[in-house]
Design a protein around this motif. Sequence first.
Motif, PDB file in Angstrom:
ATOM      1  N   TYR A  33       0.965  -1.151   0.037  1.00 40.81           N
ATOM      2  CA  TYR A  33       0.152  -0.146  -0.125  1.00 40.81           C
ATOM      3  C   TYR A  33       1.054   1.169  -0.002  1.00 40.81           C
ATOM      4  O   TYR A  33       1.805   1.360   0.926  1.00 40.81           O
ATOM      5  CB  TYR A  33      -0.842  -0.076   1.418  1.00 40.81           C
ATOM      6  N   VAL A  34       0.859   2.047  -0.876  1.00 43.95           N
ATOM      7  CA  VAL A  34       1.500   3.384  -0.938  1.00 43.95           C
ATOM      8  C   VAL A  34       0.462   4.422  -1.428  1.00 43.95           C
ATOM      9  O   VAL A  34      -0.550   4.234  -1.722  1.00 43.95           O
ATOM     10  CB  VAL A  34       2.702   3.406  -2.280  1.00 43.95           C
ATOM     11  N   THR A  35       0.910   5.760  -0.921  1.00 46.35           N
ATOM     12  CA  THR A  35       0.281   7.009  -1.212  1.00 46.35           C
ATOM     13  C   THR A  35       1.077   7.983  -1.777  1.00 46.35           C
ATOM     14  O   THR A  35       2.241   7.963  -1.527  1.00 46.35           O
ATOM     15  CB  THR A  35      -0.355   7.603   0.242  1.00 46.35           C
ATOM     16  N   PRO A  36       0.518   9.051  -2.457  1.00 41.95           N
ATOM     17  CA  PRO A  36       1.395  10.136  -3.177  1.00 41.95           C
ATOM     18  C   PRO A  36       2.285  10.799  -2.275  1.00 41.95           C
ATOM     19  O   PRO A  36       3.237  11.273  -2.375  1.00 41.95           O
ATOM     20  CB  PRO A  36       0.321  11.102  -3.956  1.00 41.95           C
ATOM     21  N   GLY A  37       1.965  10.744  -0.578  1.00 42.55           N
ATOM     22  CA  GLY A  37       2.500  11.521   0.169  1.00 42.55           C
ATOM     23  C   GLY A  37       3.579  10.723   0.801  1.00 42.55           C
ATOM     24  O   GLY A  37       4.164  11.256   1.662  1.00 42.55           O
ATOM     25  N   GLY A  38       3.793   9.649   0.437  1.00 41.54           N
ATOM     26  CA  GLY A  38       4.944   8.856   0.818  1.00 41.54           C
ATOM     27  C   GLY A  38       4.682   7.814   1.962  1.00 41.54           C
ATOM     28  O   GLY A  38       5.730   7.162   2.581  1.00 41.54           O
ATOM     29  N   THR A  39       3.357   7.737   2.262  1.00 41.08           N
ATOM     30  CA  THR A  39       3.268   6.454   3.105  1.00 41.08           C
ATOM     31  C   THR A  39       3.265   5.206   2.479  1.00 41.08           C
ATOM     32  O   THR A  39       2.613   5.158   1.525  1.00 41.08           O
ATOM     33  CB  THR A  39       1.656   6.965   3.829  1.00 41.08           C
ATOM     34  N   ILE A  40       3.740   4.232   3.228  1.00 41.65           N
ATOM     35  CA  ILE A  40       3.868   3.083   2.809  1.00 41.65           C
ATOM     36  C   ILE A  40       3.766   2.158   3.572  1.00 41.65           C
ATOM     37  O   ILE A  40       3.835   2.112   4.929  1.00 41.65           O
ATOM     38  CB  ILE A  40       5.242   2.587   1.804  1.00 41.65           C
ATOM     39  N   ALA A  41       2.980   1.061   3.452  1.00 36.03           N
ATOM     40  CA  ALA A  41       2.672  -0.176   4.276  1.00 36.03           C
ATOM     41  C   ALA A  41       2.670  -1.313   3.368  1.00 36.03           C
ATOM     42  O   ALA A  41       2.304  -1.493   2.067  1.00 36.03           O
ATOM     43  CB  ALA A  41       1.341  -0.166   5.017  1.00 36.03           C
ATOM     44  N   PHE A  42       2.796  -2.665   4.061  1.00 32.26           N
ATOM     45  CA  PHE A  42       2.856  -3.832   3.616  1.00 32.26           C
ATOM     46  C   PHE A  42       2.659  -4.932   4.619  1.00 32.26           C
ATOM     47  O   PHE A  42       2.452  -4.842   5.579  1.00 32.26           O
ATOM     48  CB  PHE A  42       4.288  -4.059   2.556  1.00 32.26           C
ATOM     49  N   LYS A  43       2.087  -6.021   3.735  1.00 31.07           N
ATOM     50  CA  LYS A  43       1.750  -7.283   4.784  1.00 31.07           C
ATOM     51  C   LYS A  43       2.840  -8.437   4.199  1.00 31.07           C
ATOM     52  O   LYS A  43       3.257  -8.632   3.117  1.00 31.07           O
ATOM     53  CB  LYS A  43       0.437  -8.000   4.316  1.00 31.07           C
ATOM     54  N   GLY A  47      -0.777 -12.545   6.451  1.00 34.17           N
ATOM     55  CA  GLY A  47      -1.440 -11.266   7.040  1.00 34.17           C
ATOM     56  C   GLY A  47      -0.718 -11.531   8.572  1.00 34.17           C
ATOM     57  O   GLY A  47       0.401 -11.380   8.902  1.00 34.17           O
ATOM     58  N   ARG A  48      -1.786 -11.291   9.464  1.00 31.42           N
ATOM     59  CA  ARG A  48      -1.574 -11.369  10.932  1.00 31.42           C
ATOM     60  C   ARG A  48      -0.628 -12.353  11.209  1.00 31.42           C
ATOM     61  O   ARG A  48       0.175 -12.620  12.191  1.00 31.42           O
ATOM     62  CB  ARG A  48      -2.429 -10.970  11.950  1.00 31.42           C
ATOM     63  N   ALA A  49      -1.121 -13.744  10.558  1.00 29.89           N
ATOM     64  CA  ALA A  49      -0.443 -14.894  10.997  1.00 29.89           C
ATOM     65  C   ALA A  49       1.086 -15.096  10.581  1.00 29.89           C
ATOM     66  O   ALA A  49       2.022 -15.803  10.781  1.00 29.89           O
ATOM     67  CB  ALA A  49      -1.278 -16.061  10.257  1.00 29.89           C
ATOM     68  N   GLY A  50       1.408 -13.998   9.478  1.00 26.61           N
ATOM     69  CA  GLY A  50       2.794 -14.202   8.787  1.00 26.61           C
ATOM     70  C   GLY A  50       3.686 -13.403   9.766  1.00 26.61           C
ATOM     71  O   GLY A  50       5.028 -13.229   9.521  1.00 26.61           O
ATOM     72  N   ILE A  51       3.349 -12.635  10.838  1.00 24.68           N
ATOM     73  CA  ILE A  51       3.972 -11.876  11.642  1.00 24.68           C
ATOM     74  C   ILE A  51       3.801 -12.404  12.949  1.00 24.68           C
ATOM     75  O   ILE A  51       3.395 -11.331  13.968  1.00 24.68           O
ATOM     76  CB  ILE A  51       4.083 -10.373  11.598  1.00 24.68           C
ATOM     77  N   PRO A  52       4.127 -13.584  13.478  1.00 24.22           N
ATOM     78  CA  PRO A  52       3.733 -13.995  14.771  1.00 24.22           C
ATOM     79  C   PRO A  52       4.376 -13.493  15.895  1.00 24.22           C
ATOM     80  O   PRO A  52       3.812 -13.191  16.943  1.00 24.22           O
ATOM     81  CB  PRO A  52       3.893 -15.792  14.757  1.00 24.22           C
ATOM     82  N   ASN A  53       5.724 -13.130  16.027  1.00 22.68           N
ATOM     83  CA  ASN A  53       6.474 -12.477  16.937  1.00 22.68           C
ATOM     84  C   ASN A  53       5.922 -11.118  17.044  1.00 22.68           C
ATOM     85  O   ASN A  53       5.952 -10.788  18.058  1.00 22.68           O
ATOM     86  CB  ASN A  53       7.933 -12.470  16.525  1.00 22.68           C
ATOM     87  N   ALA A  54       5.680 -10.161  16.132  1.00 17.39           N
ATOM     88  CA  ALA A  54       5.069  -8.855  16.188  1.00 17.39           C
ATOM     89  C   ALA A  54       3.954  -8.953  17.023  1.00 17.39           C
ATOM     90  O   ALA A  54       3.632  -8.330  17.870  1.00 17.39           O
ATOM     91  CB  ALA A  54       5.022  -8.388  14.973  1.00 17.39           C
TER      92      ALA A  54
END
Length: 110
Positions: A33-43, A47-54
């Motif tokens: 996920y990205v926005t023109p303002g520079g915000t970025i996110a990814f999975k 999803g949540r199961a892919g990051i069990p430690n976090a």
Amino acid sequence: MKKYFILITMLLISQNICASEFSQDTGKVANLYVTPGGTIAFKLSGGRAGIPNAVAKFSCTTNGGWIGHETMKPIFESAILAAKTAGNEITVTIDGCEGGWFKVKDIYFN
């Protein structure tokens, strides 16, 4: 002598507490996920199961597994996009929450 023992014990305990303020998980970038303002996110895959430690360490409960940062440098964004495009596995270090997302600290390419 007792004072020195207590001081050394407190220092050792505080080092362990400070050293564990992040978590690491490994996987492939599944969504981006990205926005023109520079915000970025990814999975990562799963999803949540892919990051069990976090998920176990931090309580960013409403995000569905999104990892991001409000103001990333362009080189960081390019690295995430390259990992997604190439299908490479990465290890992501998460340093708490930022809004509803897990806050990315750094990424290692595996």
